[in-house]
Motif scaffolding. Structure first.
Motif, PDB file in Angstrom:
ATOM      1  N   LEU A   1     -16.227  -8.328  27.527  1.00  0.00           N
ATOM      2  CA  LEU A   1     -15.875  -8.995  28.789  1.00  0.00           C
ATOM      3  C   LEU A   1     -16.565 -10.349  28.845  1.00  0.00           C
ATOM      4  O   LEU A   1     -17.746 -10.469  28.513  1.00  0.00           O
ATOM      5  CB  LEU A   1     -16.312  -8.146  29.990  1.00  0.00           C
TER       6      LEU A   1
ATOM      7  N   ILE B   1     -11.714  -8.736  37.751  1.00  0.00           N
ATOM      8  CA  ILE B   1     -11.498  -8.217  36.389  1.00  0.00           C
ATOM      9  C   ILE B   1     -10.163  -7.474  36.287  1.00  0.00           C
ATOM     10  O   ILE B   1      -9.354  -7.773  35.397  1.00  0.00           O
ATOM     11  CB  ILE B   1     -12.678  -7.329  35.943  1.00  0.00           C
TER      12      ILE B   1
ATOM     13  N   VAL C   1     -10.896 -10.269  28.648  1.00  0.00           N
ATOM     14  CA  VAL C   1     -11.180  -8.865  28.329  1.00  0.00           C
ATOM     15  C   VAL C   1     -10.727  -8.639  26.896  1.00  0.00           C
ATOM     16  O   VAL C   1      -9.545  -8.855  26.573  1.00  0.00           O
ATOM     17  CB  VAL C   1     -10.445  -7.904  29.289  1.00  0.00           C
ATOM     18  N   ASP C   2     -11.688  -8.280  26.035  1.00  0.00           N
ATOM     19  CA  ASP C   2     -11.410  -8.114  24.603  1.00  0.00           C
ATOM     20  C   ASP C   2     -10.783  -9.376  24.007  1.00  0.00           C
ATOM     21  O   ASP C   2      -9.855  -9.316  23.197  1.00  0.00           O
ATOM     22  CB  ASP C   2     -10.496  -6.901  24.351  1.00  0.00           C
TER      23      ASP C   2
ATOM     24  N   VAL D   1      -7.153 -12.291  31.160  1.00  0.00           N
ATOM     25  CA  VAL D   1      -6.579 -11.168  31.915  1.00  0.00           C
ATOM     26  C   VAL D   1      -5.173 -11.492  32.414  1.00  0.00           C
ATOM     27  O   VAL D   1      -4.354 -10.591  32.608  1.00  0.00           O
ATOM     28  CB  VAL D   1      -7.488 -10.764  33.106  1.00  0.00           C
TER      29      VAL D   1
ATOM     30  N   LYS E   1      -7.238  -0.276  30.797  1.00  0.00           N
ATOM     31  CA  LYS E   1      -8.451  -0.497  30.013  1.00  0.00           C
ATOM     32  C   LYS E   1      -9.725  -0.323  30.844  1.00  0.00           C
ATOM     33  O   LYS E   1     -10.819  -0.252  30.295  1.00  0.00           O
ATOM     34  CB  LYS E   1      -8.444  -1.936  29.455  1.00  0.00           C
ATOM     35  N   ILE E   2      -9.557  -0.311  32.160  1.00  0.00           N
ATOM     36  CA  ILE E   2     -10.718  -0.410  33.050  1.00  0.00           C
ATOM     37  C   ILE E   2     -10.904   0.877  33.853  1.00  0.00           C
ATOM     38  O   ILE E   2      -9.961   1.394  34.450  1.00  0.00           O
ATOM     39  CB  ILE E   2     -10.541  -1.600  34.024  1.00  0.00           C
TER      40      ILE E   2
END
Length: 484
Positions: free
Chosen positions: A332, A380, A393-394, A398, A409-410
């Motif tokens: 992140l 996020i 993210v990764d 986003v 994913k969260i």
């Protein structure tokens, strides 16, 4: 009406049945006085028994036609209206799932509940009346006027004079009804809001011993709603008695002015009976049409409120063709992020935030109340979008993700634990629908919820009340962690 029609036109077969049934209904209602006139003039007056029985059988056939028409009409209308409101509510609910927090804040949750329940029901009631009266009355009026002119043109002027009086009543009621309907629905929103706040905040109200204050607050708004409703119902209630008086006056006038042609033999008794029936149906049809016009302002208000939900622009683009998979997991990064809530761009709650989090690391945000800790976390999963900068993210922004793929994913644990009506197992599996029993045990063990779950007789099958109100605050929080 366009909003209602957008749903009704999807079912042409039921609409065709509705129209056919309406025609049969009109044939029966206008056929009976026509047959009765012939029965009186050619059967009773002339003493012709054969003609009398022949017309009696014709009348029996007309009655059967009317019964068939009425049954088909009720069935078609019921099918159309219930299906319409079912699909309508499904569409609205699906649209609400696309809303971001910003859209919910714009309309308000209480108002949304009122719209999907009360406003949708208003549209269903109106559609029911339109499919019945809206189809029958124009056919009935045109046919009645034609038969009036055919039977006795010299008396038709009486019916013509009555119509302007009816039109004035309809216009007056329609003009006065709309503002009252708008106030009524807006007040209903507030009633729902107060009821929702009182029920969800019951413990706070009792803790501060403010029951009397809340009761007065609710009663005050309820009184406003009752006052608006009373004015609305009084206004719409005026139409029927006024119409009835006009129709009675018309019938008296017809009989009075028919005395001379009856005496001279230019008008038969049977034709007079039929003429009165035709005139009655013509004005009664106008009355039914007037009822639709008095219902329309309230329907228009409800329709606009539902259309507003469907037309609301979505501030968070779901990006259906976005990224769904990444090679890395658990990274992140906030890259110079600035965020202001919609409509407050001059007062950002976050300024130039930058940090990185790697797999296995724990990041804590410390700050005073209102410093933006919760706001930062909500960026996020894209509950809101950043104003400036970007969140990765990764390694992927986003906003470039497919929205559902991003949120899968969260694991999210809200600040205020929210559980759904159902069992403990169903609530935990909300995070993974096909989770095995071993996975449930692992999740609850990590969340330190296993002990209190095992103490319950039905364990994962234990029922939770609305919002998990039959659990303590800590127990709800631990189930939220297990779910994540």
């Amino acid at each position: 009406m366009a909003y209602i029609w957008s749903y009704l036109r999807r079912y042409p077969k039921w609409l065709a049945m509705n129209f056919t049934a309406a025609i049969l209904f009109v044939i029966a209602n206008l056929g009976l006085p026509t047959v009765l006139a012939r029965m009186i003039d050619e059967g009773i007056n002339r003493g012709d028994v054969d003609k009398l029985y022949a017309y009696a059988w014709v009348m029996f056939g007309v009655v059967l036609t009317g019964i068939v028409g009425r049954v088909l009409l009720s069935y078609a209308v019921g099918k159309l209206t219930t299906t319409m409101v079912q699909v309508m509510r499904n569409d609205i609910y699906a649209k609400l799932q696309e809303y971001s927090h910003h859209e919910y804040e714009q309309i308000g949750v209480s108002s949304l509940v009122t719209r999907i329940t009360s406003d949708a029901f208003v549209l269903m009631q109106f559609a029911d009346q339109v499919l019945k009266l809206g189809v029958i009355t124009p056919l009935m009026m045109v046919s009645s006027v034609f038969l009036i002119l055919t039977t006795s043109p010299s008396l038709a002027w009486i019916v013509a004079i009555s119509l302007p009086f009816l039109a004035v009543v309809v216009w007056y009621v329609a003009v006065k009804t709309r503002p009252l309907s708008e106030k009524q629905q807006a007040t209903l929103d507030k009633i729902n809001q107060y009821a929702r706040e009182n029920l969800t905040g019951l413990r706070v109200i009792r803790a501060f011993a403010r029951e009397d204050f809340q009761e007065k607050k609710f009663a005050s708004e309820n009184a406003v709603y009752a006052d608006n409703s009373n004015k609305l119902f009084k206004l719409t209630g005026l139409t029927e008695p006024l119409f009835v008086q006009i129709i009675i006056a018309m019938i008296v006038a017809i009989v009075w002015f028919a005395l001379e042609p009856l005496g001279s033999g230019t008008l038969a008794i049977g034709d007079l009976v039929a003429f009165i029936e035709y005139s009655f149906h013509a004005l009664l049809s106008f009355l039914f049409l007037a009822n639709l016009f008095t219902m329309y302002p309230r329907t228009a208000v409800s329709s606009e409120r539902l259309q507003e939900i469907m037309d609301m622009p979505i501030s968070i683009n779901p990006n259906e063709d976005g990224v769904t998979e990444t090679e890395t997991k658990g990274y992140l990064e906030f890259d110079n992020v600035t965020f202001a809530y919609p409509g407050e761009t001059e007062r950002p709650v976050l300024h130039n935030i930058s940090f990185k989090a790697k797999p296995g690391e724990t990041i804590a945000f410390i700050g005073s109340t209102g410093s933006g800790k919760s706001s930062l976390v909500q960026l996020i999963p894209r509950f809101y979008d950043v104003t400036l900068g970007r969140i990765l993210v990764d390694g992927v922004d986003v906003r470039d993700y497919n929205l559902k793929a991003l949120r899968r994913k969260i694991g999210f644990i809200p600040q205020k634990a929210l559980l759904f009506t159902g069992t403990i197992g169903e609530n935990i599996r909300y995070g993974k629908e096909n989770a095995s029993h071993e996975e449930l045990n692992q999740a609850t063990d990590v969340a330190q919820a296993k002990e209190f779950i095992d103490s319950k007789e039905e364990r994962y099958d234990s029922h939770l009340a609305e919002g998990g109100s039959n659990l303590s605050g800590g127990q709800k929080q631990r189930l939220s962690i297990a779910r994540a």
